[in-house]
Design an enzyme around this catalytic site. Structure first.
Site, PDB file in Angstrom:
ATOM      1  N   CYS A  77      48.947  48.347  46.798  1.00  0.00           N
ATOM      2  CA  CYS A  77      47.910  48.258  48.028  1.00  0.00           C
ATOM      3  C   CYS A  77      47.506  49.681  48.255  1.00  0.00           C
ATOM      4  O   CYS A  77      46.446  50.344  47.300  1.00  0.00           O
ATOM      5  CB  CYS A  77      48.637  47.578  49.211  1.00  0.00           C
ATOM      6  SG  CYS A  77      47.211  47.049  50.274  1.00  0.00           S
ATOM      7  N   HIS A 184      49.932  42.603  47.027  1.00  0.00           N
ATOM      8  CA  HIS A 184      51.331  42.700  47.464  1.00  0.00           C
ATOM      9  C   HIS A 184      52.166  41.853  46.580  1.00  0.00           C
ATOM     10  O   HIS A 184      52.412  40.700  46.733  1.00  0.00           O
ATOM     11  CB  HIS A 184      51.535  42.408  48.810  1.00  0.00           C
ATOM     12  CG  HIS A 184      50.910  43.392  49.789  1.00  0.00           C
ATOM     13  ND1 HIS A 184      51.613  44.736  50.048  1.00  0.00           N
ATOM     14  CD2 HIS A 184      49.675  43.579  50.294  1.00  0.00           C
ATOM     15  CE1 HIS A 184      50.774  45.328  50.740  1.00  0.00           C
ATOM     16  NE2 HIS A 184      49.509  44.799  50.991  1.00  0.00           N
ATOM     17  N   GLU A 186      55.303  41.875  46.467  1.00  0.00           N
ATOM     18  CA  GLU A 186      56.316  41.657  47.070  1.00  0.00           C
ATOM     19  C   GLU A 186      56.443  40.506  48.029  1.00  0.00           C
ATOM     20  O   GLU A 186      57.116  39.641  48.446  1.00  0.00           O
ATOM     21  CB  GLU A 186      56.863  42.752  47.724  1.00  0.00           C
ATOM     22  CG  GLU A 186      56.427  43.092  49.201  1.00  0.00           C
ATOM     23  CD  GLU A 186      54.932  43.949  48.868  1.00  0.00           C
ATOM     24  OE1 GLU A 186      54.309  44.434  49.691  1.00  0.00           O
ATOM     25  OE2 GLU A 186      54.408  44.016  47.653  1.00  0.00           O
TER      26      GLU A 186
END
Length: 202
Positions: A77, A184, A186
């Site tokens: 990001c 992202h 994650e």
């Protein structure tokens, strides 16, 4: 394997740690130059504002350190945007690892995805395509990832994944040992976990 997550004032570090735990990997969170240099892999996360983050990195000489790293490095990001050469966000000179410039989405521009007044920032799921790297091994074209951003990196020779929002842009970049993703991983479910695994396998 020693995995280091760079600790600074714009990191989305906890969610990255949780995602790594889910795939059975632990990491150290540090701003110690020696620990970062000795790590086998480095993650450079980021959520926040470009100029403030760059100021923090420069004050601690982390900007010089990041550019000097020779092991695989993954920017996430804002981390990816800071690895570009320039950001329109508060007129910020960035690290210059990638040649691309980071620009603000234009909400007045007709969108390629059919929304006349697209919301900025882009928040939510969008697909990635034209995948060109081992970072995406086992990841299908048009897979969905989770995005939160109001600025984007232009398309260029270092683009390894593309996403459409208002216009096509770089959702991932690669140069030498440096990789960056705008989304992202994650927070991107199984697709994100596969991308993190692929990074750890590079």
């Amino acid at each position: 394997m020693v995995l280091a997550i760079i600790k600074y004032n714009a990191g989305n570090i906890q969610s990255v740690l949780y995602a790594l735990e889910r795939i059975g990997v632990s990491a150290i969170v540090t701003d110690d130059k020696e620990q970062i240099q000795k790590a086998d892999k480095v993650i450079f996360p980021g959520v926040g504002e470009a100029s403030t983050a760059m100021k923090y990195l420069k004050e601690r000489k982390l900007d010089v350190l990041i550019k000097s790293l020779t092991q695989p490095v993954l920017g996430i990001c804002l981390g990816m945007q800071l690895m570009c050469k320039y950001s329109e966000e508060n007129d910020t000179e960035c690290l210059g690892i990638f040649d691309e410039e980071v620009k603000k989405f234009d909400s007045h521009q007709p969108s390629v995805i059919g929304h006349l007044s697209p919301k900025i920032p882009q928040i939510g799921w969008n697909n990635i395509y034209d995948l060109k790297s081992n970072l995406f091994s086992g990841v299908d074209e048009e897979s969905y990832c989770y995005f939160v951003h109001g600025y984007y990196a232009s398309l260029g020779q270092q683009t390894i994944a593309t996403t459409n929002y208002i216009q096509p842009y770089s959702s991932a970049l690669h140069r030498n040992n440096f990789y960056g993703v705008q989304f992202h991983p994650e927070k991107s479910a199984a697709t994100g976990e596969q991308i993190l695994k692929n990074f750890l396998d590079l």
